[in-house]
Write a protein that holds these residues in place. Structure first.
Motif, PDB file in Angstrom:
ATOM      1  N   LYS A   1       0.829  -1.212   0.000  1.00 30.16           N
ATOM      2  CA  LYS A   1       0.000   0.000   0.000  1.00 30.16           C
ATOM      3  C   LYS A   1       0.862   1.260   0.000  1.00 30.16           C
ATOM      4  CE  LYS A   1      -3.871   0.518   2.011  1.00 30.16           C
ATOM      5  NZ  LYS A   1      -4.929   0.727   2.994  1.00 30.16           N
ATOM      6  N   GLN A   2       1.954   1.224   0.818  1.00 29.19           N
ATOM      7  CA  GLN A   2       2.825   2.399   0.894  1.00 29.19           C
ATOM      8  C   GLN A   2       3.559   2.636  -0.423  1.00 29.19           C
ATOM      9  OE1 GLN A   2       5.266   1.428   4.244  1.00 29.19           O
ATOM     10  NE2 GLN A   2       3.719   2.030   5.763  1.00 29.19           N
ATOM     11  N   GLN A   3       3.973   1.534  -1.094  1.00 26.22           N
ATOM     12  CA  GLN A   3       4.704   1.669  -2.347  1.00 26.22           C
ATOM     13  C   GLN A   3       3.803   2.196  -3.459  1.00 26.22           C
ATOM     14  OE1 GLN A   3       6.219  -2.250  -2.998  1.00 26.22           O
ATOM     15  NE2 GLN A   3       7.776  -2.087  -1.386  1.00 26.22           N
ATOM     16  N   GLU A   4       2.526   1.776  -3.425  1.00 32.30           N
ATOM     17  CA  GLU A   4       1.627   2.153  -4.509  1.00 32.30           C
ATOM     18  C   GLU A   4       0.910   3.465  -4.240  1.00 32.30           C
ATOM     19  OE1 GLU A   4      -0.870  -1.267  -4.861  1.00 32.30           O
ATOM     20  OE2 GLU A   4       0.463  -2.252  -6.270  1.00 32.30           O
ATOM     21  N   GLU A   5       0.999   3.992  -3.009  1.00 30.99           N
ATOM     22  CA  GLU A   5       0.328   5.254  -2.661  1.00 30.99           C
ATOM     23  C   GLU A   5       1.033   6.410  -3.347  1.00 30.99           C
ATOM     24  OE1 GLU A   5      -2.827   6.861  -0.920  1.00 30.99           O
ATOM     25  OE2 GLU A   5      -2.164   4.972  -0.108  1.00 30.99           O
ATOM     26  N   PRO A   6       0.364   7.177  -4.221  1.00 30.67           N
ATOM     27  CA  PRO A   6       0.994   8.286  -4.892  1.00 30.67           C
ATOM     28  C   PRO A   6       1.205   9.456  -3.954  1.00 30.67           C
ATOM     29  CG  PRO A   6      -1.310   8.186  -5.478  1.00 30.67           C
ATOM     30  CD  PRO A   6      -1.047   7.015  -4.594  1.00 30.67           C
ATOM     31  N   SER A   7       2.142  10.303  -4.291  1.00 26.87           N
ATOM     32  CA  SER A   7       2.408  11.498  -3.471  1.00 26.87           C
ATOM     33  C   SER A   7       1.272  12.486  -3.580  1.00 26.87           C
ATOM     34  CB  SER A   7       3.714  12.157  -3.924  1.00 26.87           C
ATOM     35  OG  SER A   7       3.600  12.592  -5.259  1.00 26.87           O
ATOM     36  N   GLU A   8       1.123  13.317  -2.552  1.00 21.97           N
ATOM     37  CA  GLU A   8      -0.016  14.257  -2.476  1.00 21.97           C
ATOM     38  C   GLU A   8      -0.060  15.185  -3.673  1.00 21.97           C
ATOM     39  OE1 GLU A   8      -3.412  15.616  -0.551  1.00 21.97           O
ATOM     40  OE2 GLU A   8      -2.095  13.993   0.034  1.00 21.97           O
TER      41      GLU A   8
ATOM     42  N   SER B   1     -14.598  12.948 -14.106  1.00 18.14           N
ATOM     43  CA  SER B   1     -14.128  14.320 -14.291  1.00 18.14           C
ATOM     44  C   SER B   1     -13.740  14.958 -12.955  1.00 18.14           C
ATOM     45  CB  SER B   1     -15.217  15.160 -14.975  1.00 18.14           C
ATOM     46  OG  SER B   1     -16.379  15.235 -14.154  1.00 18.14           O
ATOM     47  N   LEU B   2     -13.994  14.252 -11.853  1.00 21.40           N
ATOM     48  CA  LEU B   2     -13.609  14.739 -10.527  1.00 21.40           C
ATOM     49  C   LEU B   2     -12.091  14.662 -10.346  1.00 21.40           C
ATOM     50  CD1 LEU B   2     -16.318  12.861  -8.415  1.00 21.40           C
ATOM     51  CD2 LEU B   2     -16.262  15.320  -8.814  1.00 21.40           C
TER      52      LEU B   2
ATOM     53  N   PHE C   1      -9.083  13.579  -7.724  1.00 20.56           N
ATOM     54  CA  PHE C   1      -8.936  12.609  -6.651  1.00 20.56           C
ATOM     55  C   PHE C   1      -7.708  12.965  -5.826  1.00 20.56           C
ATOM     56  CE2 PHE C   1     -11.091  10.549 -10.171  1.00 20.56           C
ATOM     57  CZ  PHE C   1     -12.238  10.072  -9.547  1.00 20.56           C
ATOM     58  N   CYS C   2      -7.927  13.312  -4.558  1.00 19.18           N
ATOM     59  CA  CYS C   2      -6.819  13.796  -3.735  1.00 19.18           C
ATOM     60  C   CYS C   2      -6.661  13.033  -2.425  1.00 19.18           C
ATOM     61  CB  CYS C   2      -6.990  15.282  -3.447  1.00 19.18           C
ATOM     62  SG  CYS C   2      -8.549  15.678  -2.641  1.00 19.18           S
ATOM     63  N   ARG C   3      -7.388  11.967  -2.226  1.00 18.24           N
ATOM     64  CA  ARG C   3      -7.247  11.204  -0.990  1.00 18.24           C
ATOM     65  C   ARG C   3      -6.313  10.011  -1.190  1.00 18.24           C
ATOM     66  NH1 ARG C   3     -12.804  12.757  -0.554  1.00 18.24           N
ATOM     67  NH2 ARG C   3     -13.109  14.083   1.259  1.00 18.24           N
ATOM     68  N   SER C   4      -6.546   9.245  -2.222  1.00 15.17           N
ATOM     69  CA  SER C   4      -5.747   8.053  -2.483  1.00 15.17           C
ATOM     70  C   SER C   4      -6.093   7.575  -3.885  1.00 15.17           C
ATOM     71  CB  SER C   4      -6.069   6.976  -1.444  1.00 15.17           C
ATOM     72  OG  SER C   4      -5.475   5.761  -1.790  1.00 15.17           O
ATOM     73  N   ASN C   5      -5.331   6.620  -4.386  1.00 13.95           N
ATOM     74  CA  ASN C   5      -5.716   5.972  -5.639  1.00 13.95           C
ATOM     75  C   ASN C   5      -6.106   4.517  -5.377  1.00 13.95           C
ATOM     76  OD1 ASN C   5      -3.192   4.848  -5.138  1.00 13.95           O
ATOM     77  ND2 ASN C   5      -2.604   4.819  -7.287  1.00 13.95           N
ATOM     78  N   HIS C   6      -6.339   4.158  -4.108  1.00 19.15           N
ATOM     79  CA  HIS C   6      -6.703   2.806  -3.731  1.00 19.15           C
ATOM     80  C   HIS C   6      -8.230   2.671  -3.667  1.00 19.15           C
ATOM     81  CE1 HIS C   6      -2.487   2.753  -2.530  1.00 19.15           C
ATOM     82  NE2 HIS C   6      -2.561   1.434  -2.569  1.00 19.15           N
ATOM     83  N   ILE C   7      -8.777   1.851  -4.522  1.00 19.46           N
ATOM     84  CA  ILE C   7     -10.215   1.572  -4.526  1.00 19.46           C
ATOM     85  C   ILE C   7     -10.437   0.313  -3.695  1.00 19.46           C
ATOM     86  CG2 ILE C   7     -12.235   1.040  -5.936  1.00 19.46           C
ATOM     87  CD1 ILE C   7     -10.822   2.413  -8.286  1.00 19.46           C
ATOM     88  N   ASN C   8     -11.112   0.462  -2.571  1.00 26.04           N
ATOM     89  CA  ASN C   8     -11.343  -0.681  -1.681  1.00 26.04           C
ATOM     90  C   ASN C   8     -12.549  -1.480  -2.161  1.00 26.04           C
ATOM     91  OD1 ASN C   8     -11.133  -2.485   0.380  1.00 26.04           O
ATOM     92  ND2 ASN C   8     -11.730  -1.068   2.005  1.00 26.04           N
TER      93      ASN C   8
ATOM     94  N   CYS D   1     -11.898  14.693  -4.282  1.00 25.04           N
ATOM     95  CA  CYS D   1     -11.610  15.908  -3.510  1.00 25.04           C
ATOM     96  C   CYS D   1     -12.889  16.711  -3.281  1.00 25.04           C
ATOM     97  CB  CYS D   1     -10.639  16.803  -4.273  1.00 25.04           C
ATOM     98  SG  CYS D   1      -9.108  16.019  -4.752  1.00 25.04           S
ATOM     99  N   GLY D   2     -12.897  17.484  -2.222  1.00 31.53           N
ATOM    100  CA  GLY D   2     -13.951  18.486  -2.013  1.00 31.53           C
ATOM    101  C   GLY D   2     -15.324  17.899  -1.819  1.00 31.53           C
ATOM    102  N   ASP D   3     -16.312  18.736  -2.076  1.00 31.35           N
ATOM    103  CA  ASP D   3     -17.711  18.390  -1.865  1.00 31.35           C
ATOM    104  C   ASP D   3     -18.242  17.623  -3.079  1.00 31.35           C
ATOM    105  OD1 ASP D   3     -20.250  18.174  -0.958  1.00 31.35           O
ATOM    106  OD2 ASP D   3     -20.788  20.279  -1.264  1.00 31.35           O
TER     107      ASP D   3
END
Length: 321
Positions: free
Chosen positions: A10-17, A179-180, A182-189, A203-205
């Protein structure tokens, strides 16, 4: 040790902010939280996939080849079985690849394509179930005009409408989701690209996006469901008015299989798409999705064949040949 390797992955695949708004791929976690069961799950879902293909394929073939099954009811059932084969083929092969190779990455385009086909085929299933309920309504409530109302041309129009009606709407819905930013993660659970887990990464509302999802769900899920409810309310009223107990039992048996499929499919689908995003847990979402994407297609051939003497007879002739 296994849990440690999962955290490292998970840490290796997590993209930077800073790069999250420029995502080009996601990671489908699927069942990565139970690494010791990966090969068991691979074997289980492979067997289920084969059962679904063989079961629905057999129903499709016998309804096309047997002369006694050339009626509107079995014409709709053949389309429904073909739809189920398409539906599971959008999700299970990708899940099997992920389980077998442990390479869980999926490109943004592939993810959007998978979501579109899941939504489009799911909408088609909702409409086809409504069409099948209408067919039973005409057959039981207006039997004298059944052959006139449910003629070949009408059946073809109803099936074509079920397949085509969702295409433009689901293209639009898929486009507005992807079109949104995505700023939290790229991991789809999840084990496939579905709306609720992807909206959690945005991201956002996302209130407007959620409202659009609800509107489309009301149109494609609640709309056909209400038609099915109205059809079966009138069917039940007609059945209870029949003087003979035998006739009542026979009329009810032609509807019971369809009702079981409706409960399985709509029950899990409505909970998934019509409940607020905040009330979703990842585990519950995956379990519900398993019901309407895998469990229901697996049980459909059994439900329709075991409770239908015409299908059993046609199956015996087919196997005899």
């Amino acid at each position: 040790m296994l849990n440690l390797s999962f955290l490292q992955m998970k840490q290796q695949e997590e993209p930077s902010e800073g790069n999250l708004t420029e995502l080009r791929e996601f990671v489908l976690l699927g069942f990565a939280d139970i690494p010791h069961l990966q090969w068991f799950l691979f074997g289980l879902f492979l067997v289920i996939y084969i059962i679904i293909l063989m079961g629905n394929g057999t129903i499709f073939l016998i309804t096309k080849l047997d002369a006694t099954l050339q009626t509107p009811m079995y014409y709709f059932l053949a389309n429904f079985s073909f739809l189920e084969i398409c539906y599971v083929s959008v999700t299970i092969p990708r899940m099997l690849v992920n389980l077998g190779t442990q390479r869980r990455r999926i490109s943004l385009v592939a993810c959007a394509t998978q979501m579109y086909f899941v939504l489009m085929l799911g909408g088609t299933e909702c409409f086809l179930l409504a069409v099948m309920a209408y067919d039973r309504y005409v057959a039981i409530c207006d039997p004298l005009h059944y052959s006139l109302v449910m003629n070949q041309k009408m059946c073809m129009k109803l099936v074509a409408g079920s397949w085509i009606s969702g295409i433009p709407v689901q293209i639009g819905q898929t486009f507005q989701i992807f079109s949104l930013s995505f700023c939290r993660s790229n991991h789809i659970n999840h084990f496939f690209c579905d709306i609720p887990p992807i909206l959690k990464l945005a991201c956002g509302d996302t209130f407007v996006n959620e409202m659009l999802v609800y509107i489309v769900a009301m149109l494609f899920v609640m709309g056909p469901f209400l038609l099915i409810l109205c059809s079966y309310t009138k069917i039940m009223c007609t059945i209870f008015k029949l003087p003979s107990t035998t006739n009542r039992a026979k009329a009810f048996s032609t509807c019971s299989s369809h009702l079981m499929v409706v409960v399985l499919f709509y029950g899990s689908g409505m909970i998934t798409y019509l409940t607020p995003k905040t009330s979703h847990s990842s585990g519950n979402g995956k379990m519900l999705s398993l019901f309407y994407t895998i469990v229901t297609p697996m049980f459909n051939p059994m439900i329709y064949s075991l409770r239908n003497k015409d299908v059993i007879m046609a199956l015996r002739k087919f196997l005899g040949k």
